[in-house]
Design a protein around this motif. Structure first.
Motif, PDB file in Angstrom:
ATOM      1  N   ARG A  59      13.136  11.177  42.109  1.00  0.00           N
ATOM      2  CA  ARG A  59      11.985  10.332  41.795  1.00  0.00           C
ATOM      3  C   ARG A  59      10.751  10.972  42.413  1.00  0.00           C
ATOM      4  NH1 ARG A  59      13.968   5.308  45.502  1.00  0.00           N
ATOM      5  NH2 ARG A  59      13.575   6.264  47.528  1.00  0.00           N
ATOM      6  N   ASP A  60       9.663  10.925  41.665  1.00  0.00           N
ATOM      7  CA  ASP A  60       8.363  11.364  42.162  1.00  0.00           C
ATOM      8  C   ASP A  60       7.614  10.104  42.557  1.00  0.00           C
ATOM      9  OD1 ASP A  60       8.917  14.037  41.544  1.00  0.00           O
ATOM     10  OD2 ASP A  60       8.164  13.805  39.505  1.00  0.00           O
ATOM     11  N   THR A  61       7.108  10.067  43.788  1.00  0.00           N
ATOM     12  CA  THR A  61       6.472   8.862  44.292  1.00  0.00           C
ATOM     13  C   THR A  61       5.048   9.134  44.767  1.00  0.00           C
ATOM     14  OG1 THR A  61       7.246   9.145  46.564  1.00  0.00           O
ATOM     15  CG2 THR A  61       8.700   7.948  45.059  1.00  0.00           C
ATOM     16  N   VAL A  62       4.274   8.059  44.771  1.00  0.00           N
ATOM     17  CA  VAL A  62       2.924   8.082  45.329  1.00  0.00           C
ATOM     18  C   VAL A  62       2.915   7.087  46.474  1.00  0.00           C
ATOM     19  CG1 VAL A  62       0.472   7.644  44.885  1.00  0.00           C
ATOM     20  CG2 VAL A  62       1.912   8.631  43.075  1.00  0.00           C
ATOM     21  N   VAL A  63       2.487   7.559  47.640  1.00  0.00           N
ATOM     22  CA  VAL A  63       2.372   6.725  48.831  1.00  0.00           C
ATOM     23  C   VAL A  63       0.945   6.852  49.357  1.00  0.00           C
ATOM     24  CG1 VAL A  63       4.828   6.908  49.430  1.00  0.00           C
ATOM     25  CG2 VAL A  63       3.217   8.579  50.341  1.00  0.00           C
ATOM     26  N   GLU A  64       0.637   6.081  50.374  1.00  0.00           N
ATOM     27  CA  GLU A  64      -0.714   6.086  50.950  1.00  0.00           C
ATOM     28  C   GLU A  64      -1.189   7.500  51.275  1.00  0.00           C
ATOM     29  OE1 GLU A  64      -4.170   4.165  52.411  1.00  0.00           O
ATOM     30  OE2 GLU A  64      -2.408   3.108  51.665  1.00  0.00           O
ATOM     31  N   GLY A  65      -0.296   8.332  51.838  1.00  0.00           N
ATOM     32  CA  GLY A  65      -0.691   9.659  52.286  1.00  0.00           C
ATOM     33  C   GLY A  65      -0.559  10.770  51.259  1.00  0.00           C
ATOM     34  N   GLY A  66      -0.169  10.459  50.017  1.00  0.00           N
ATOM     35  CA  GLY A  66      -0.047  11.509  49.018  1.00  0.00           C
ATOM     36  C   GLY A  66       1.138  11.281  48.096  1.00  0.00           C
ATOM     37  N   THR A  67       1.771  12.379  47.720  1.00  0.00           N
ATOM     38  CA  THR A  67       2.899  12.306  46.792  1.00  0.00           C
ATOM     39  C   THR A  67       4.107  13.001  47.402  1.00  0.00           C
ATOM     40  OG1 THR A  67       2.272  14.364  45.690  1.00  0.00           O
ATOM     41  CG2 THR A  67       1.382  12.321  44.767  1.00  0.00           C
ATOM     42  N   ASN A  68       5.289  12.620  46.936  1.00  0.00           N
ATOM     43  CA  ASN A  68       6.500  13.319  47.352  1.00  0.00           C
ATOM     44  C   ASN A  68       7.583  13.161  46.298  1.00  0.00           C
ATOM     45  OD1 ASN A  68       7.655  10.719  48.085  1.00  0.00           O
ATOM     46  ND2 ASN A  68       6.554  10.898  50.007  1.00  0.00           N
ATOM     47  N   THR A  69       8.603  13.969  46.436  1.00  0.00           N
ATOM     48  CA  THR A  69       9.748  13.935  45.532  1.00  0.00           C
ATOM     49  C   THR A  69      11.006  13.735  46.359  1.00  0.00           C
ATOM     50  OG1 THR A  69       8.664  15.419  43.960  1.00  0.00           O
ATOM     51  CG2 THR A  69      11.061  15.238  43.796  1.00  0.00           C
ATOM     52  N   HIS A  70      11.822  12.759  45.941  1.00  0.00           N
ATOM     53  CA  HIS A  70      13.112  12.475  46.567  1.00  0.00           C
ATOM     54  C   HIS A  70      14.193  12.941  45.604  1.00  0.00           C
ATOM     55  CE1 HIS A  70      11.002   8.802  48.610  1.00  0.00           C
ATOM     56  NE2 HIS A  70      10.621   9.960  49.123  1.00  0.00           N
ATOM     57  N   SER A  71      14.881  14.012  45.931  1.00  0.00           N
ATOM     58  CA  SER A  71      15.935  14.572  45.083  1.00  0.00           C
ATOM     59  C   SER A  71      17.296  14.097  45.564  1.00  0.00           C
ATOM     60  CB  SER A  71      15.870  16.101  45.094  1.00  0.00           C
ATOM     61  OG  SER A  71      14.623  16.539  44.568  1.00  0.00           O
ATOM     62  N   LEU A  72      18.020  13.429  44.687  1.00  0.00           N
ATOM     63  CA  LEU A  72      19.318  12.869  45.054  1.00  0.00           C
ATOM     64  C   LEU A  72      20.332  13.964  45.363  1.00  0.00           C
ATOM     65  CD1 LEU A  72      19.451  10.025  42.395  1.00  0.00           C
ATOM     66  CD2 LEU A  72      19.597   9.695  44.886  1.00  0.00           C
ATOM     67  N   ASP A  73      21.048  13.799  46.474  1.00  0.00           N
ATOM     68  CA  ASP A  73      22.153  14.674  46.860  1.00  0.00           C
ATOM     69  C   ASP A  73      23.484  13.993  46.546  1.00  0.00           C
ATOM     70  OD1 ASP A  73      20.371  16.589  48.128  1.00  0.00           O
ATOM     71  OD2 ASP A  73      20.165  15.103  49.724  1.00  0.00           O
ATOM     72  N   LEU A  74      23.498  12.671  46.647  1.00  0.00           N
ATOM     73  CA  LEU A  74      24.699  11.866  46.434  1.00  0.00           C
ATOM     74  C   LEU A  74      24.287  10.580  45.743  1.00  0.00           C
ATOM     75  CD1 LEU A  74      27.740  11.142  47.099  1.00  0.00           C
ATOM     76  CD2 LEU A  74      26.849  10.127  49.207  1.00  0.00           C
ATOM     77  N   PHE A  75      25.058  10.181  44.744  1.00  0.00           N
ATOM     78  CA  PHE A  75      24.823   8.912  44.049  1.00  0.00           C
ATOM     79  C   PHE A  75      26.187   8.356  43.688  1.00  0.00           C
ATOM     80  CE2 PHE A  75      23.945   6.135  40.487  1.00  0.00           C
ATOM     81  CZ  PHE A  75      22.807   5.470  40.896  1.00  0.00           C
ATOM     82  N   SER A 103      22.097   9.297  48.779  1.00  0.00           N
ATOM     83  CA  SER A 103      21.299  10.037  49.767  1.00  0.00           C
ATOM     84  C   SER A 103      20.398  10.996  49.017  1.00  0.00           C
ATOM     85  CB  SER A 103      22.182  10.787  50.770  1.00  0.00           C
ATOM     86  OG  SER A 103      22.904  11.802  50.137  1.00  0.00           O
ATOM     87  N   TYR A 104      19.284  11.302  49.643  1.00  0.00           N
ATOM     88  CA  TYR A 104      18.336  12.215  49.016  1.00  0.00           C
ATOM     89  C   TYR A 104      17.631  13.054  50.072  1.00  0.00           C
ATOM     90  CZ  TYR A 104      14.872   8.626  50.242  1.00  0.00           C
ATOM     91  OH  TYR A 104      14.092   7.714  50.917  1.00  0.00           O
ATOM     92  N   THR A 105      17.081  14.157  49.602  1.00  0.00           N
ATOM     93  CA  THR A 105      16.255  15.037  50.412  1.00  0.00           C
ATOM     94  C   THR A 105      14.848  14.995  49.855  1.00  0.00           C
ATOM     95  OG1 THR A 105      18.147  16.488  50.843  1.00  0.00           O
ATOM     96  CG2 THR A 105      15.948  17.428  51.188  1.00  0.00           C
ATOM     97  N   VAL A 106      13.867  14.977  50.738  1.00  0.00           N
ATOM     98  CA  VAL A 106      12.477  15.058  50.299  1.00  0.00           C
ATOM     99  C   VAL A 106      12.215  16.531  49.995  1.00  0.00           C
ATOM    100  CG1 VAL A 106      10.061  14.640  50.894  1.00  0.00           C
ATOM    101  CG2 VAL A 106      11.839  13.065  51.705  1.00  0.00           C
ATOM    102  N   THR A 107      12.128  16.845  48.709  1.00  0.00           N
ATOM    103  CA  THR A 107      11.990  18.242  48.291  1.00  0.00           C
ATOM    104  C   THR A 107      10.540  18.642  48.049  1.00  0.00           C
ATOM    105  OG1 THR A 107      12.482  17.563  46.017  1.00  0.00           O
ATOM    106  CG2 THR A 107      14.319  18.425  47.331  1.00  0.00           C
ATOM    107  N   ALA A 108       9.626  17.688  48.078  1.00  0.00           N
ATOM    108  CA  ALA A 108       8.187  17.980  48.002  1.00  0.00           C
ATOM    109  C   ALA A 108       7.463  16.862  48.745  1.00  0.00           C
ATOM    110  CB  ALA A 108       7.723  18.033  46.551  1.00  0.00           C
ATOM    111  N   GLY A 109       6.471  17.239  49.524  1.00  0.00           N
ATOM    112  CA  GLY A 109       5.673  16.255  50.229  1.00  0.00           C
ATOM    113  C   GLY A 109       6.263  15.751  51.530  1.00  0.00           C
TER     114      GLY A 109
END
Length: 158
Positions: free
Chosen positions: A53-69, A77-83
């Motif tokens: 998922r690509d998200t927008v938060v107060e401080g900018g943007t980030n991407t949470h890439s799922l490792d386990l579902f 579980s996910y890793t923040v792969t951007a931001g």
């Protein structure tokens, strides 16, 4: 550094999983910390047609890439792969549900950070405090949303 927070929710695990798992890409719909979110990434997991998922938060943007579902065991579980935060080499989280009884579940978030070398103890303490607060706020938002069907006032007012 691992920071774990949890909350008891008076709802069936499957109902909560619909929100945190199946609708992983729509966290902005209920969590006050997120201003927007959308699905991204290719289909890698059963039950969803995205892997991040690509998200927008107060401080900018980030991407949470799922490792386990894992819909069967209610864990992702996910890793923040951007931001990722500038003080971290690696950031991510694990969300899990534990069935207590037919209509009660324990939801938990474990935030996982690998801090960069040279971070002061004062900054580490500040980060821990912020992670506890933001994780507790998210679980409070989630609990209110799934138990009542309404947004938590903090999100409603955002």
């Amino acid at each position: 550094m691992n920071i774990r927070t949890e909350v008891i929710i008076q709802k069936k695990a499957n109902d909560i999983w619909q929100v945190i798992g199946i609708q992983f890409d729509k966290i902005h719909a209920w969590a006050s910390f997120f201003k927007d979110s959308k699905p991204s990434g290719e289909n890698k997991f059963d039950g969803i047609n995205f892997s991040a998922r690509d998200t927008v938060v107060e401080g900018g943007t980030n991407t949470h890439s799922l490792d386990l579902f894992d819909s069967e065991h209610y864990i992702l579980s996910y890793t923040v792969t951007a931001g990722a935060p500038p003080f971290a080499n690696k950031a991510g989280a694990e969300w899990a549900l534990e069935i207590i009884d037919e209509n009660t579940s324990k939801a938990s978030i474990t935030v996982k950070l690998e801090l960069k070398e040279g971070i002061t103890e004062e900054k580490v303490s500040e980060v821990k405090s912020w992670l506890h607060k933001s994780s507790n706020d998210m679980l409070e938002d989630l609990k209110h949303y799934v138990e009542t069907g309404n947004l938590y006032p903090r999100k409603h007012n955002a």
